[in-house]
Design an enzyme around this catalytic site. Structure first.
Site, PDB file in Angstrom:
ATOM      1  N   LYS A 157      30.605 -27.382 -10.440  1.00  0.00           N
ATOM      2  CA  LYS A 157      29.415 -28.421 -10.744  1.00  0.00           C
ATOM      3  C   LYS A 157      29.389 -30.088 -10.904  1.00  0.00           C
ATOM      4  O   LYS A 157      31.115 -30.390 -11.027  1.00  0.00           O
ATOM      5  CB  LYS A 157      29.893 -28.254 -12.591  1.00  0.00           C
ATOM      6  CG  LYS A 157      29.615 -26.772 -12.628  1.00  0.00           C
ATOM      7  CD  LYS A 157      29.924 -26.969 -14.248  1.00  0.00           C
ATOM      8  CE  LYS A 157      30.650 -25.722 -15.603  1.00  0.00           C
ATOM      9  NZ  LYS A 157      30.921 -25.906 -16.902  1.00  0.00           N
TER      10      LYS A 157
ATOM     11  N   ARG B 227      31.179 -19.689 -29.721  1.00  0.00           N
ATOM     12  CA  ARG B 227      30.719 -20.208 -30.193  1.00  0.00           C
ATOM     13  C   ARG B 227      29.439 -19.640 -30.743  1.00  0.00           C
ATOM     14  O   ARG B 227      29.466 -18.860 -32.026  1.00  0.00           O
ATOM     15  CB  ARG B 227      29.919 -21.169 -30.053  1.00  0.00           C
ATOM     16  CG  ARG B 227      30.470 -22.714 -29.065  1.00  0.00           C
ATOM     17  CD  ARG B 227      29.738 -23.900 -28.700  1.00  0.00           C
ATOM     18  NE  ARG B 227      29.662 -23.555 -27.048  1.00  0.00           N
ATOM     19  CZ  ARG B 227      29.210 -23.804 -26.144  1.00  0.00           C
ATOM     20  NH1 ARG B 227      29.124 -24.500 -26.142  1.00  0.00           N
ATOM     21  NH2 ARG B 227      28.990 -23.403 -24.544  1.00  0.00           N
TER      22      ARG B 227
ATOM     23  N   SER C 254      28.972 -30.034 -24.204  1.00  0.00           N
ATOM     24  CA  SER C 254      29.525 -31.107 -23.639  1.00  0.00           C
ATOM     25  C   SER C 254      27.850 -31.213 -22.913  1.00  0.00           C
ATOM     26  O   SER C 254      26.969 -32.230 -22.887  1.00  0.00           O
ATOM     27  CB  SER C 254      30.193 -30.942 -22.144  1.00  0.00           C
ATOM     28  OG  SER C 254      31.462 -30.526 -22.565  1.00  0.00           O
TER      29      SER C 254
HETATM   30  O1  PNS Z   1      34.941 -25.553 -19.372  1.00  0.00           O
HETATM   31  P1  PNS Z   1      34.250 -24.289 -18.220  1.00  0.00           P
HETATM   32  O2  PNS Z   1      33.066 -25.120 -17.183  1.00  0.00           O
HETATM   33  O3  PNS Z   1      34.122 -23.459 -19.320  1.00  0.00           O
HETATM   34  O4  PNS Z   1      35.914 -24.169 -18.137  1.00  0.00           O
HETATM   35  C1  PNS Z   1      35.524 -23.223 -16.905  1.00  0.00           C
HETATM   36  C2  PNS Z   1      37.202 -22.756 -16.395  1.00  0.00           C
HETATM   37  C3  PNS Z   1      38.070 -24.059 -15.839  1.00  0.00           C
HETATM   38  C4  PNS Z   1      37.637 -22.293 -17.457  1.00  0.00           C
HETATM   39  C5  PNS Z   1      36.843 -21.620 -15.084  1.00  0.00           C
HETATM   40  O5  PNS Z   1      36.364 -22.479 -14.493  1.00  0.00           O
HETATM   41  C6  PNS Z   1      38.321 -21.923 -14.392  1.00  0.00           C
HETATM   42  O6  PNS Z   1      39.380 -21.087 -15.029  1.00  0.00           O
HETATM   43  N1  PNS Z   1      37.776 -22.481 -13.503  1.00  0.00           N
HETATM   44  C7  PNS Z   1      39.761 -22.168 -12.222  1.00  0.00           C
HETATM   45  C8  PNS Z   1      38.783 -21.549 -11.107  1.00  0.00           C
HETATM   46  C9  PNS Z   1      39.278 -20.074 -11.309  1.00  0.00           C
HETATM   47  O7  PNS Z   1      40.332 -19.774 -12.457  1.00  0.00           O
HETATM   48  N2  PNS Z   1      38.641 -18.483 -11.474  1.00  0.00           N
HETATM   49  C10 PNS Z   1      38.601 -17.561 -12.166  1.00  0.00           C
HETATM   50  C11 PNS Z   1      38.550 -16.968 -13.223  1.00  0.00           C
HETATM   51  S1  PNS Z   1      38.122 -15.746 -13.839  1.00  0.00           S
END
Ligand code: PNS
Length: 161
Positions: free
Chosen positions: A42, A91, A129
């Site tokens: 994003k 949530r 957010s």
């Molecule tokens: O605040 P968000 O956008 O809900 O957080 C999402 C997040 C950062 C936890 C997730 O996108 C993430 O862990 N990204 C890193 C890449 C990764 O490990 N992807 C596989 C997840 S199963």
């Protein structure tokens, strides 16, 4: 046993709901590392540095909480810093499906990592957010939903206040 937990997210920007969860986690675990995702798919409103700065300010009084940023797979970051727990906030039931999918995928990628789901205070159960940015962009009040400096920075982005 010393337990280091990671609270990962985009934090674009940090909200009082995130802070509530960080405070709860800090009481449960020896150390909490709030991990800001860099280069998120994003397009964030705030830069990696801005998102980390806002978090650092928000957690400065919590002695066992630090802020870091990561890119790539979360489980790789967790291995690198020798953490064992992922904290995620739920949530409403609508969050659960995506969170379950991520938790199980992370477990598949690294069987030693446990995901712990936590509930924010009810007052923050409808806070995100995304909504905060939308309200700020349209000139609505976000007082009480985000820390004061975040409110100011949002004002700067959207030229309000
Ligand atoms: O605040 P968000 O956008 O809900 O957080 C999402 C997040 C950062 C936890 C997730 O996108 C993430 O862990 N990204 C890193 C890449 C990764 O490990 N992807 C596989 C997840 S199963």
């Amino acid at each position: 046993m010393f337990t280091r937990a990671v609270y990962p997210g985009s934090f674009d920007p940090v909200t009082n709901g995130h802070i509530d969860l960080i405070e709860r986690s800090a009481r449960l675990f020896d150390e909490v590392v709030v991990a800001v995702l860099r280069n998120t798919e994003k397009t964030p409103l705030f830069t990696d540095q801005e998102r980390a700065e806002m978090l650092e300010r928000a957690v400065r009084d919590l002695k066992n909480v630090t802020v870091a940023s990561f890119a790539g797979l979360l489980v790789d970051f967790i291995t690198e810093i020798e953490a064992s727990v992922i904290i995620r906030g739920i949530r409403a039931i609508s969050d659960y499906e995506y969170e379950l999918q991520m938790a199980l995928m992370n477990r598949r990628l690294s069987s030693s990592v446990e995901t712990v789901f936590m509930l924010p205070a009810e007052a923050y159960s409808y806070l995100s957010s995304k909504l905060v940015k939308e309200i700020a962009a349209l000139g609505g009040s976000i007082t009480g939903l985000v820390p004061e400096d975040v409110e100011k920075r949002l004002g700067g982005k959207f030229r309000i206040n």
